[in-house]
Design an enzyme around this catalytic site. Structure first.
Site, PDB file in Angstrom:
ATOM      1  N   PHE A 134      32.541  34.930  32.580  1.00 37.35           N
ATOM      2  CA  PHE A 134      31.447  35.874  33.542  1.00 37.35           C
ATOM      3  C   PHE A 134      31.494  37.227  32.331  1.00 37.35           C
ATOM      4  O   PHE A 134      32.784  37.652  32.000  1.00 37.35           O
ATOM      5  CB  PHE A 134      31.979  36.438  34.600  1.00 37.35           C
ATOM      6  N   ASP A 219      36.784  39.424  25.898  1.00 40.81           N
ATOM      7  CA  ASP A 219      36.131  40.429  26.887  1.00 40.81           C
ATOM      8  C   ASP A 219      37.312  40.818  27.706  1.00 40.81           C
ATOM      9  O   ASP A 219      37.381  40.157  28.465  1.00 40.81           O
ATOM     10  CB  ASP A 219      35.186  39.589  27.865  1.00 40.81           C
ATOM     11  N   LYS A 248      34.590  48.674  32.673  1.00 43.91           N
ATOM     12  CA  LYS A 248      35.084  49.152  34.384  1.00 43.91           C
ATOM     13  C   LYS A 248      35.819  50.435  34.178  1.00 43.91           C
ATOM     14  O   LYS A 248      35.746  51.179  33.699  1.00 43.91           O
ATOM     15  CB  LYS A 248      35.988  47.811  34.698  1.00 43.91           C
TER      16      LYS A 248
END
Ligand SMILES: *Cc1c(COP(=O)(O)O)cnc(C)c1O
Length: 400
Positions: A134, A219, A248
Site C-alpha cells: 500500500f 516507504d 503518519k
C-alpha cells in the site's frame, strides 16, 4: 447532542463509520459526543505517536502560530530546515522535501526515481513494487500499490509498476529489464496486515539493486519515526536505501510527510517539484517537537519493551482462545484471529470502550501511541479478552 443532530450527510460518503463523533482526546484516550471514554489502539491510524493532544505538540503549534504560519514555499523558514536537519543527522540520507501526506511523499519519490532514470539510465522509469503493498490513494500511488481491490479501480492506471512477491528475490529479478529504475517496498506491509519483509530479504534486495544499478526506495510512512522500536524500519536489516518516505507519525497528528533521499539521487531541477503548503513552518515545528520526543534518551528502548510486552500478552490471549499468530515489530502488531470475526470483535470492543482496527476479515492490528503505559496495555488486553469471549459466545464458534 444526539448523533442524528450532527450534519453528517454534508460529508461525502467514503467509508462506513460508526455513529460516533469524537470531540476530545488525551494520551491513549478519546471521548465521544456523549462523553463516553475509549481506550484508543488506532491513534489516528498509527499517527499519534505521542498520544492525543500531547503538550509538546500543543505548545509547538501555539508558539509557532504566533510567530509565523507560512511565508510561502518560495522562501526559507527555520522550522523546515531544523526538521530536515534532525532527519538527515539520524539517517543515511542527506536531503529532505516536505509534503502534506504520505501519498504525496510517494508521488514525489516516484518522480525523483523517474528523473534519476531519465538522467542516468536512458529513460528507465519502471518501479518494481509488491503484491499486497500500500502506497497511497493518488492515481500513481494506487497504481504502485498491490492492495487487493485497487487493480480494477479508476482505469487506466499509471503505467510502470510491475508487481513482485514479497520475500521472493527471484520474483523481483524476473521483472528487471532495461526499463527498470527502482524497487520500492514497505519494510513491514501495514495496511494489508502487518506482513514484514524479512531482514535477509531486505539485505538481498539491497545487494541486487546495487549490482543492477537500481534505486532502493523504502516507504516508511507507517514504520518510520520509531514505530518499530528503531527510528527507521530499514535499520533492523542494517541496509542503506537510496530513497525513503515518511508520513503518519512524523507530524504526531498534524498533516506532515517527507520525501528523503541521498545526495547522489537528489536530482530535481527547478520546476520539477513544489507545492503551496510544503515545508510550512507550522507543521514543521510540530515535526521538530515529535522528533525531539522520539529521540529523547530511552524513548525507543521503551517502544521496544512495550512492544514485547504487548506481543507477549497477545500471545497469551491467542493461546487461551485458540487463535493464530501474533506478529509485528515494536508497536506495530497484529493478531491473527483465524476466523473471519475481526469486524465483530472490533464492534463489540468499541461498545465496551476499546478502539481497534481490522485490516483483514480475520486480523486485528494494534497501533497505539508509542508512549502508552504498561497499565494501558493491560487494560486493553483485559477488554480484548472480554470482547473475544463475547464474540465466541455469540457465534458459538470454536475457541469459546
Ligand atoms: C498511510 C500510508 C500511505 C499513505 O499516506 P497518506 O498520508 O494516507 O497519503 C502510504 N504508504 C504507507 C505504507 C502507509 O501506511
Amino acid at each position: 447532542m444526539k448523533f442524528d443532530e450532527f450534519p453528517a450527510q454534508a460529508l461525502m460518503e467514503i467509508t462506513a463509520r460508526p455513529p460516533l463523533v469524537f470531540v476530545r482526546g488525551k494520551g491513549s484516550w478519546l471521548w465521544d459526543h456523549e462523553g463516553k471514554r475509549y481506550l484508543d489502539f488506532v491513534q489516528g491510524w498509527a499517527v499519534n505517536c505521542l498520544g492525543h493532544s500531547p503538550s509538546v505538540i500543543v505548545d509547538a503549534l501555539a508558539e509557532q502560530s504566533r510567530k509565523l504560519i507560512t511565508p510561502s514555499p518560495a522562501f526559507y523558514n527555520e522550522p523546515s530546515m531544523q526538521l530536515a536537519q534532525r532527519i538527515v543527522e539520524r539517517s543515511c540520507f542527506q536531503r529532505v522535501f516536505f509534503t502534506n501526506s504520505g501519498a504525496e511523499a510517494n508521488e514525489g519519490a516516484i518522480k525523483l526515481a523517474r528523473k534519476w532514470g531519465a538522467l542516468n539510465k536512458g529513460g528507465a522509469y519502471e518501479i518494481i513494487t509488491f503484491e499486497d503493498s500500500f502506497h497511497g490513494r493518488t492515481l500513481a500511488t494506487m497504481s504502485a500499490s498491490g492492495k487487493p481491490g485497487f487493480r480494477e479501480r479508476f482505469e487506466p492506471k499509471v503505467p510502470g509498476f510491475p508487481k513482485a512477491r514479497l520475500n521472493d528475490l527471484a520474483s523481483v529479478e524476473r521483472l528487471i529489464t532495461e526499463r527498470t529504475v527502482a524497487v520500492m517496498l514497505e519494510p513491514i506491509q501495514g495496511e494489508t496486515g502487518v506482513i514484514p519483509a524479512t531482514d535477509p530479504f531486505l539485505r538481498d534486495l539491497r545487494e541486487l539493486t546495487r549490482q543492477r544499478n537500481l534505486l532502493l526506495m523504502v516507504d516508511e510512512i507507517q514504520t518510520g519515526v520509531g514505530r518499530t522500536g528503531k527510528l527507521w524500519g530499514y535499520e533492523h536489516a542494517g541496509i542503506a536505501p537510496d530513497i525513503m518516505t515518511l508520513g503518519k507519525m512524523l507530524g504526531g497528528g498534524v498533516p506532515l510527510a517527507a520525501l528523503v533521499a541521498t545526495d547522489a539521487v537528489s536530482c530535481f531541477e527547478h520546476g520539477d517539484q513544489g507545492g503551496t503548503f510544503n515545508g510550512n513552518p507550522l507543521m514543521a515545528a510540530v515535526g521538530c517537537a515529535v522528533m525531539d520526543a522520539v529521540l529523547a534518551p530511552g524513548f525507543l528502548e521503551g517502544v521496544e519493551a512495550r512492544g514485547a510486552y504487548l506481543m507477549k500478552g497477545l500471545s497469551n490471549l491467542s493461546a487461551r482462545h485458540g487463535l493464530g499468530e501474533v506478529r509485528g515489530r515494536g508497536l506495530l502488531v497484529a493478531l491473527d484471529l483465524k476466523h473471519d470475526i475481526a469486524s465483530k470483535v472490533t464492534e463489540i470492543a468499541r461498545d465496551a470502550g476499546l478502539l481497534l482496527n481490522a485490516p483483514r476479515p480475520s486480523l486485528l492490528r494494534l497501533m497505539p501511541a508509542l508512549n502508552l503505559s504498561q497499565e494501558e496495555i493491560d487494560t486493553m488486553l483485559a477488554m480484548l479478552d472480554g470482547a473475544l469471549r463475547q464474540t465466541f459466545e455469540a457465534h458459538n464458534a470454536p475457541g469459546a
